[in-house]
Design a protein around this motif. Structure first.
Motif, PDB file in Angstrom:
ATOM      1  N   PRO A 155       0.798  -1.232   0.000  1.00 53.16           N
ATOM      2  CA  PRO A 155       0.000   0.000   0.000  1.00 53.16           C
ATOM      3  C   PRO A 155       0.831   1.283   0.000  1.00 53.16           C
ATOM      4  N   ILE A 156       1.918   1.302   0.784  1.00 52.21           N
ATOM      5  CA  ILE A 156       2.692   2.547   0.935  1.00 52.21           C
ATOM      6  C   ILE A 156       4.170   2.242   0.682  1.00 52.21           C
ATOM      7  N   PRO A 157       5.020   3.260   0.481  1.00 59.07           N
ATOM      8  CA  PRO A 157       6.419   2.971   0.150  1.00 59.07           C
ATOM      9  C   PRO A 157       7.127   2.080   1.188  1.00 59.07           C
TER      10      PRO A 157
ATOM     11  N   TRP B  67       8.677   2.982   4.837  1.00 54.99           N
ATOM     12  CA  TRP B  67       7.809   3.100   6.020  1.00 54.99           C
ATOM     13  C   TRP B  67       7.857   1.811   6.830  1.00 54.99           C
TER      14      TRP B  67
ATOM     15  N   ILE C 227       3.881   0.349  -5.411  1.00 59.80           N
ATOM     16  CA  ILE C 227       2.913   0.671  -4.344  1.00 59.80           C
ATOM     17  C   ILE C 227       1.546   0.989  -4.937  1.00 59.80           C
TER      18      ILE C 227
ATOM     19  N   GLY D 294      -0.561   3.029  -3.145  1.00 61.29           N
ATOM     20  CA  GLY D 294      -0.885   4.375  -2.670  1.00 61.29           C
ATOM     21  C   GLY D 294      -2.088   4.439  -1.741  1.00 61.29           C
ATOM     22  N   GLU D 295      -2.402   3.337  -1.054  1.00 63.19           N
ATOM     23  CA  GLU D 295      -3.551   3.350  -0.121  1.00 63.19           C
ATOM     24  C   GLU D 295      -3.084   3.810   1.262  1.00 63.19           C
ATOM     25  N   TYR D 296      -2.998   5.111   1.425  1.00 63.70           N
ATOM     26  CA  TYR D 296      -2.474   5.646   2.683  1.00 63.70           C
ATOM     27  C   TYR D 296      -3.473   5.505   3.830  1.00 63.70           C
TER      28      TYR D 296
ATOM     29  N   LEU E 243      -2.380   3.126   6.448  1.00 62.86           N
ATOM     30  CA  LEU E 243      -1.320   3.642   7.325  1.00 62.86           C
ATOM     31  C   LEU E 243      -1.945   4.524   8.409  1.00 62.86           C
TER      32      LEU E 243
END
Ligand code: HEM
Length: 349
Positions: free
Chosen positions: A14-16, A19, A311, A313-315, A318
């Motif tokens: 989902p995110i880089p 993280w 990714i 990009g589903e922040y 997070l």
């Protein structure tokens, strides 16, 4: 055959990746500190039986099952983060270790029982106390060795070809010269942190004799570990070792600070300051965990870079995670405070 062909295709996350790298290193520190206390505490208890200092062993026996439970709990988080970013390496090494890896679950359950029996039947066990604790400690040491095997085997895709030589049987990473000092580094640290645990408790209970015992374990093991750390560094492949010796500013700086931290720990041992030692231990272990992460990144550099992972990009996931972390942490602190309140620790010595 090119080892790259053995590395599974990556899944998008989902995110880089970095993280997760940060979360991996932070949660790993928590796991390893609890692991240190349970393994070191078991060794100190065992030595207590040999030296006839039974009250210290009895007191530790009451804490060890809880600390093993915390070690396991704190291990789950890094396991998930490791699999999220490095799954294509870690799953592969786990599968290649096959039976050895699956046996960890059974051994962990047996070790857990061992510590519970040691605690609940401390008096009734009589002469069986020492063999039981020895067996339980042996299982914990073996589990740690399996973890070292797994996280080093995952770094060597070229070694994975052994699968074709063994006819599909599971194998370990025993021909890797880095494995032994690396594992020893963790186990000697356990003696130090186990000693620190004894000293910290003695400090709050104002028991000068036990404080001295704990700080001696802490200081001596830290001195030995400085030597083991040098062995570990020297055993690393030349180009990775050089990163820590001026080749890379971050790697060199982190290791230099870590070594400085370790020297400060010896000083806190000499001057018997357990609270300061505990704070500095957390900082030093964090620095060493960052150095360990740099080692992993360098090993995997020919094959993989976590910042290049695809990714989605589903922040929102997070944010949800950070929200529950912010709410959950104060709850944990509250529960720990209730747990350590003297009135709630029944018959503690
Ligand atoms: C008696 C029990 C255990 C002992 C003695 C132990 C010991 C260790 C040691 C020594 C390492 C470092 C290996 C290395 O870097 O060479 C390690 C890493 C690790 N342990 Fe444990 N462990 C125990 C239980 C667990 C459990 C139950 C879990 C998971 C639920 C766990 C999760 C992890 C993970 C994920 C790592 C690697 C993290 C990373 O590479 O970044 N451990 N453990």
């Amino acid at each position: 055959m090119d080892p790259a062909q053995l590395i599974p295709v990556v899944d998008p996350i989902p995110i880089p990746g970095p993280w997760f790298d940060v979360l991996l290193v932070v949660t790993f520190v928590a796991h390893i500190l609890f692991m240190n206390v349970v393994v070191g505490g078991a060794v100190i208890s065992l030595v207590g039986h040999a030296r006839n200092t039974e009250p210290l062993s009895r007191s530790l026996s009451k804490k060890l099952p809880t600390i093993l439970a915390l070690t396991i709990n704190m291990g789950v988080a890094p396991l998930l983060f490791l699999q999220t970013v490095y799954g294509q390496f870690d799953y592969t090494s786990s599968v290649l270790m096959a039976g050895y890896w699956l046996a960890v679950i059974g051994l962990l359950l047996a070790a857990y029982y061992g510590l519970y029996i040691y605690n609940l039947k401390f008096d009734g066990l009589g002469g069986l106390r020492t063999p039981l604790l020895l067996l339980t400690l042996g299982m914990m040491l073996w589990i740690g060795f399996m973890f070292s095997n797994n996280v080093t085997l995952m770094l060597r895709p070229e070694k994975w070809f052994d699968y074709f030589k063994t006819g599909g049987a599971g194998f370990l990473n025993l021909d890797d010269p880095v494995l032994y000092p690396r594992y020893l580094h963790f186990m000697v640290a356990s003696l130090a942190v186990g000693g620190l645990f004894v000293a910290l408790r003695a400090h709050f209970k104002k028991d000068a004799e036990r404080l001295k015992t704990g700080m001696l374990w802490f200081m001596r093991a830290t001195v030995v570990n400085l030597a083991v750390g040098v062995w570990f560094l020297m055993a690393l492949p030349g180009e990775i070792m050089m990163l820590f010796m001026g080749g890379d500013a971050l790697a060199t700086g982190v290791l230099a600070l870590g070594i400085l931290g370790a020297a400060a720990l010896v000083w806190t041992g000499l001057t018997r300051r357990p609270v300061l030692a505990a704070v500095l231990t957390v900082v030093t272990v964090l620095l060493m965990a960052v150095a360990r992460h740099i080692v992993r990144t360098a090993y995997l550099a020919p094959w993989f870079d976590s910042s290049q992972l695809p990714i989605t990009g589903e922040y929102s996931t997070l944010l949800l995670f950070l929200f529950f972390l912010a709410v959950g942490l104060p709850c944990v602190v509250w529960m720990v405070r209730i747990y350590v309140k003297p009135a709630n620790i029944e018959g503690d010595a």
